[in-house]
Design an enzyme around this catalytic site. Structure first.
Site, PDB file in Angstrom:
ATOM      1  N   LYS A 223       5.514 -26.289  20.092  1.00 15.69           N
ATOM      2  CA  LYS A 223       4.305 -25.445  19.995  1.00 15.69           C
ATOM      3  C   LYS A 223       3.840 -25.013  21.376  1.00 15.69           C
ATOM      4  O   LYS A 223       4.201 -25.601  22.400  1.00 15.69           O
ATOM      5  CB  LYS A 223       3.163 -26.185  19.296  1.00 15.69           C
ATOM      6  CG  LYS A 223       2.703 -27.497  19.966  1.00 15.69           C
ATOM      7  CD  LYS A 223       1.683 -27.347  21.080  1.00 15.69           C
ATOM      8  CE  LYS A 223       1.388 -28.659  21.773  1.00 15.69           C
ATOM      9  NZ  LYS A 223       0.742 -28.547  23.062  1.00 15.69           N
TER      10      LYS A 223
ATOM     11  N   ALA B 270       8.522 -34.141  27.606  1.00 17.93           N
ATOM     12  CA  ALA B 270       7.306 -34.190  28.441  1.00 17.93           C
ATOM     13  C   ALA B 270       6.988 -32.821  29.028  1.00 17.93           C
ATOM     14  O   ALA B 270       6.600 -32.698  30.181  1.00 17.93           O
ATOM     15  CB  ALA B 270       7.439 -35.237  29.550  1.00 17.93           C
ATOM     16  N   GLY B 271       7.173 -31.773  28.219  1.00 11.00           N
ATOM     17  CA  GLY B 271       7.007 -30.408  28.712  1.00 11.00           C
ATOM     18  C   GLY B 271       5.688 -29.765  28.338  1.00 11.00           C
ATOM     19  O   GLY B 271       5.404 -28.645  28.756  1.00 11.00           O
TER      20      GLY B 271
ATOM     21  N   GLY C 107       7.325 -31.856  21.873  1.00 11.38           N
ATOM     22  CA  GLY C 107       8.655 -32.192  21.339  1.00 11.38           C
ATOM     23  C   GLY C 107       8.669 -33.564  20.665  1.00 11.38           C
ATOM     24  O   GLY C 107       9.265 -33.731  19.599  1.00 11.38           O
TER      25      GLY C 107
ATOM     26  N   ASP D 232      -0.912 -34.337  18.137  1.00  9.34           N
ATOM     27  CA  ASP D 232      -0.176 -33.098  17.851  1.00  9.34           C
ATOM     28  C   ASP D 232       0.763 -33.210  16.648  1.00  9.34           C
ATOM     29  O   ASP D 232       1.401 -32.227  16.270  1.00  9.34           O
ATOM     30  CB  ASP D 232       0.672 -32.691  19.071  1.00  9.34           C
ATOM     31  CG  ASP D 232      -0.185 -32.186  20.224  1.00  9.34           C
ATOM     32  OD1 ASP D 232      -1.336 -31.771  19.969  1.00  9.34           O
ATOM     33  OD2 ASP D 232       0.303 -32.205  21.368  1.00  9.34           O
TER      34      ASP D 232
HETATM   35  O1  C5P Z   1      -2.451 -38.483  20.647  1.00  8.90           O
HETATM   36  P1  C5P Z   1      -1.406 -38.541  21.700  1.00  8.90           P
HETATM   37  O2  C5P Z   1      -0.749 -39.895  21.786  1.00  8.90           O
HETATM   38  O3  C5P Z   1      -0.436 -37.423  21.640  1.00  8.90           O
HETATM   39  O4  C5P Z   1      -2.171 -38.345  23.089  1.00  8.90           O
HETATM   40  C1  C5P Z   1      -1.613 -38.737  24.305  1.00  8.90           C
HETATM   41  C2  C5P Z   1      -2.731 -38.972  25.313  1.00  8.90           C
HETATM   42  O5  C5P Z   1      -3.374 -37.734  25.622  1.00  8.90           O
HETATM   43  C3  C5P Z   1      -3.838 -39.870  24.822  1.00  8.90           C
HETATM   44  O6  C5P Z   1      -3.553 -41.225  25.069  1.00  8.90           O
HETATM   45  C4  C5P Z   1      -5.017 -39.413  25.662  1.00  8.90           C
HETATM   46  O7  C5P Z   1      -4.954 -39.966  26.951  1.00  8.90           O
HETATM   47  C5  C5P Z   1      -4.746 -37.922  25.816  1.00  8.90           C
HETATM   48  N1  C5P Z   1      -5.498 -37.111  24.826  1.00  8.90           N
HETATM   49  C6  C5P Z   1      -6.853 -36.953  24.991  1.00  8.90           C
HETATM   50  N2  C5P Z   1      -7.563 -36.193  24.104  1.00  8.90           N
HETATM   51  C7  C5P Z   1      -6.941 -35.590  23.055  1.00  8.90           C
HETATM   52  C8  C5P Z   1      -5.540 -35.735  22.873  1.00  8.90           C
HETATM   53  C9  C5P Z   1      -4.839 -36.515  23.787  1.00  8.90           C
HETATM   54  O8  C5P Z   1      -7.441 -37.467  25.950  1.00  8.90           O
HETATM   55  N3  C5P Z   1      -7.653 -34.869  22.205  1.00  8.90           N
END
Ligand code: C5P
Length: 320
Positions: free
Chosen positions: A22, A116-117, A121, A156
């Site tokens: 995305k 990690a882009g 992914g 995501d």
């Molecule tokens: O939810 P996900 O594991 O993909 O998010 C990775 C990291 O991105 C979270 O641990 C957080 O540090 C940050 N994040 C955030 N606020 C969001 C989504 C992600 O701070 N709404």
């Protein structure tokens, strides 16, 4: 051995599912909440770069995971864990727990979205693994079941299930479909070295703490929605925005040159994708996207340059 067991061991059930990467057309980020997450208002668009996950049922209770890079993918996969910390593995485990499955599964992933882009992914792997495992294990999971499990895996992941174009609120997981017309044409400039999403959010927090920016209540941008409804790439290009962009540029300053080169190459809009480091540029046609990609490649501005279109589908079963 009974005839039934015989049949099981000969015909191992295998299901292949595909999910898209995305780009965030808009990413509006509010101040960090007590749970460590940031409230978001975002508009996601799924694009035609795909992760494919095959789930093959095992006769024992083990889960295994293997991964390979699709053609032309930047970066190596060395840093990607192949154990129970991998999001696809966690997705399989979540399905197993939810539906009381006792069988194991061999998961094999072919990656087409950079690691990690900033293009989700890993979340696409999780979404495809949820669907492939639920189908392979005959769980009878509904779309709602899968969405609920997806939200427990990452912010995501629900969008990777849903695909197309959608507004995401909350952590980005409260989704509603967006009205769009036609097709949008993208160029993605990718880097071998990834950026960590938590690190970029932490830099965003530091910028707010230093008074360099404010984190206001996140809102969906009406101009983005209007451009989508009109199917107008040039209008959408002007409206692209990302509150994490400054933080990503601060973590990876070279991205400024990448953005500049994409503008010089004729893009109608340029934005860092999610938490970066992929830079997304919008073109007005597939031909225009190809010409921007050629310009960026010739300038040597990125490690890998790919074109794609959106909106792409959510997670679909290809086989099984
Ligand atoms: O939810 P996900 O594991 O993909 O998010 C990775 C990291 O991105 C979270 O641990 C957080 O540090 C940050 N994040 C955030 N606020 C969001 C989504 C992600 O701070 N709404």
């Amino acid at each position: 051995m009974t005839a039934e067991l015989d049949h099981r061991s000969v015909e191992r059930r295998s299901v292949r599912a595909r999910a898209s990467g995305k780009v965030n057309l808009q990413l509006s980020v509010g101040p960090r909440s007590e749970d460590g997450y940031h409230p978001l208002a975002t508009v996601f668009q799924a694009v035609s770069l795909y992760e494919t996950v095959t789930a093959e049922v095992r006769d024992d209770e083990l889960i295994t995971l293997s991964m390979s890079a699709g053609p032309g993918l930047p970066g190596d996969l060395d840093g990607v864990p192949l154990d129970s910390t991998n999001l696809a593995w966690r997705a399989a485990e979540a399905v197993r727990q939810e539906f009381g499955v006792t069988d194991g599964v061999d998961l094999s992933i072919v990656k087409g979205v950079p690691v990690a882009g900033g293009m989700a992914g890993g979340s696409a792997d999780a979404a495809a693994a949820l669907v492939a495992c639920a189908e392979a294990w005959h769980c009878g999971a509904t779309r709602e079941d899968l969405h609920r499990l997806a939200a427990t895996l990452g912010a995501d992941v629900p969008f990777a299930l849903m695909g197309h174009t959608a507004v995401g609120l909350g952590r980005g997981d409260q989704l509603s479909p967006a009205m769009t017309r036609g097709e949008f044409h993208w160029v993605f400039a990718m880097q071998h070295e990834g950026l960590s999403t938590p690190a970029v959010f932490a830099e965003f927090d530091d910028q707010v703490a230093r008074g360099e920016r404010t984190a206001v209540t996140p809102r969906v941008d009406a101009e983005v929605m209007a451009a989508l409804m009109a199917g107008d790439g040039a209008l959408l290009g002007k409206a692209l925005s990302n509150d994490l962009q400054d933080a990503a540029l601060s973590c990876a300053p070279r991205l400024r040159d990448v953005m500049e080169t994409m503008r010089d190459g004729g893009a109608v809009g340029v934005v860092v994708s999610g938490s970066g480091p992929t830079v997304a540029a919008l073109a007005t046609s597939a031909h225009h996207a190809t010409s921007i990609a050629a310009y960026v490649r010739a300038a040597g501005a990125a490690d890998v340059v790919m074109t794609a279109s959106g909106p792409a589908t959510g997670t679909v079963i290809l086989e099984g």
